[in-house]
Design a protein around this motif. Structure first.
Motif, PDB file in Angstrom:
ATOM      1  N   ASN A  38       1.184  -0.515  -0.251  1.00 15.06           N
ATOM      2  CA  ASN A  38      -0.310   0.185  -0.281  1.00 15.06           C
ATOM      3  C   ASN A  38       0.902   1.127  -0.133  1.00 15.06           C
ATOM      4  N   GLN A  39       1.660   1.256  -0.227  1.00 12.39           N
ATOM      5  CA  GLN A  39       3.120   2.307  -0.173  1.00 12.39           C
ATOM      6  C   GLN A  39       4.072   1.875  -0.572  1.00 12.39           C
ATOM      7  N   LYS A  59      -0.377  14.005  -2.582  1.00 10.97           N
ATOM      8  CA  LYS A  59      -1.051  12.756  -1.841  1.00 10.97           C
ATOM      9  C   LYS A  59      -0.127  11.756  -1.730  1.00 10.97           C
ATOM     10  N   GLU A  64      -4.476   5.092  -2.070  1.00  6.80           N
ATOM     11  CA  GLU A  64      -6.480   5.372  -1.967  1.00  6.80           C
ATOM     12  C   GLU A  64      -6.465   5.749  -3.201  1.00  6.80           C
ATOM     13  N   ASN A  65      -8.075   5.203  -3.058  1.00  6.88           N
ATOM     14  CA  ASN A  65      -8.861   5.400  -3.746  1.00  6.88           C
ATOM     15  C   ASN A  65      -9.220   6.909  -4.615  1.00  6.88           C
ATOM     16  N   LEU A  67      -5.710   8.209  -6.669  1.00  6.79           N
ATOM     17  CA  LEU A  67      -4.879   8.388  -5.626  1.00  6.79           C
ATOM     18  C   LEU A  67      -4.146   8.367  -7.279  1.00  6.79           C
ATOM     19  N   HIS A  85      -9.502   0.242  -3.626  1.00 10.45           N
ATOM     20  CA  HIS A  85      -8.846  -0.234  -2.506  1.00 10.45           C
ATOM     21  C   HIS A  85      -9.384  -0.610  -1.666  1.00 10.45           C
ATOM     22  N   ALA A  87      -9.077  -1.696   2.086  1.00 15.74           N
ATOM     23  CA  ALA A  87      -7.622  -2.076   3.258  1.00 15.74           C
ATOM     24  C   ALA A  87      -7.841  -3.655   4.021  1.00 15.74           C
ATOM     25  N   VAL A  96      -6.567  -3.917  -3.821  1.00 15.74           N
ATOM     26  CA  VAL A  96      -5.997  -2.360  -4.218  1.00 15.74           C
ATOM     27  C   VAL A  96      -6.118  -3.415  -5.878  1.00 15.74           C
TER      28      VAL A  96
END
Length: 169
Positions: A38-39, A59, A64-65, A67, A85, A87, A96
């Motif tokens: 996620n990063q 951002k 995130e949705n 992005l 997205h 989690a 994702v």
């Protein structure tokens, strides 16, 4: 087990290229895996085929949705927008996915790259990544032997697991 959710125009079998990689391992959970996927700025630390990550509109660093972000992979500069997205939550898989694009005109490549991370019984986690592609570059990638997408995404999965395991040590 859960499936990838495909948008219109990107359903496997109806695109120019498709690849699917999956692992099931013990000793990790979806929550352990999630931060490393996620990063995107973490990707180059465990996956050599990812570089030049940057975000738009102030951002990041987490996906995130909606992005917009950029990264380089397989020699392509890829503009991307997160289109799914979710989690990790107990009892539901993490998801994702992003639409990525590179090039213009006859050399344009459009992809839908999706990930599903799901806790299974007996302390196992399943990580599935699938990608569909459209465009002339996708047609060429589909003919390549060995398949660079299958091999590259397997390296990504292997690195993701190794990074998550190392963080728990």
């Amino acid at each position: 087990m859960s499936d990838i959710i495909w948008p219109a125009g990107y359903v496997p079998g109806f695109t120019d290229n498709f690849c699917s990689n999956e692992v099931i391992v013990t000793g990790l959970t979806a929550a352990d895996i999630w931060p490393f996927l996620n990063q995107p700025e973490r990707w180059p630390t465990y996956y050599k085929n990812s570089a030049d990550v940057r975000f738009y509109d102030g951002k990041g660093p987490a996906l995130e949705n909606g992005l917009r972000f950029f990264f380089s992979t397989f020699g392509f500069p890829v503009e991307s927008r997160v289109v799914e997205h979710v989690a990790p939550v107990k009892g539901q898989p993490a998801r994702v996915a992003w639409h990525g694009w590179s090039g213009e005109g006859d050399n344009r490549l459009d992809v839908h790259h999706a990930w599903l991370i799901e806790d299974l019984s007996e302390g196992r986690v399943r990580i599935l990544t699938q990608e569909t592609q459209n465009g002339a570059p996708a047609k060429e990638l589909a003919k390549a032997v060995p398949n660079p997408m299958i091999n590259g995404h397997q390296e990504w999965l292997d690195g993701l697991i190794a990074a998550a395991r190392a963080s728990k040590a």
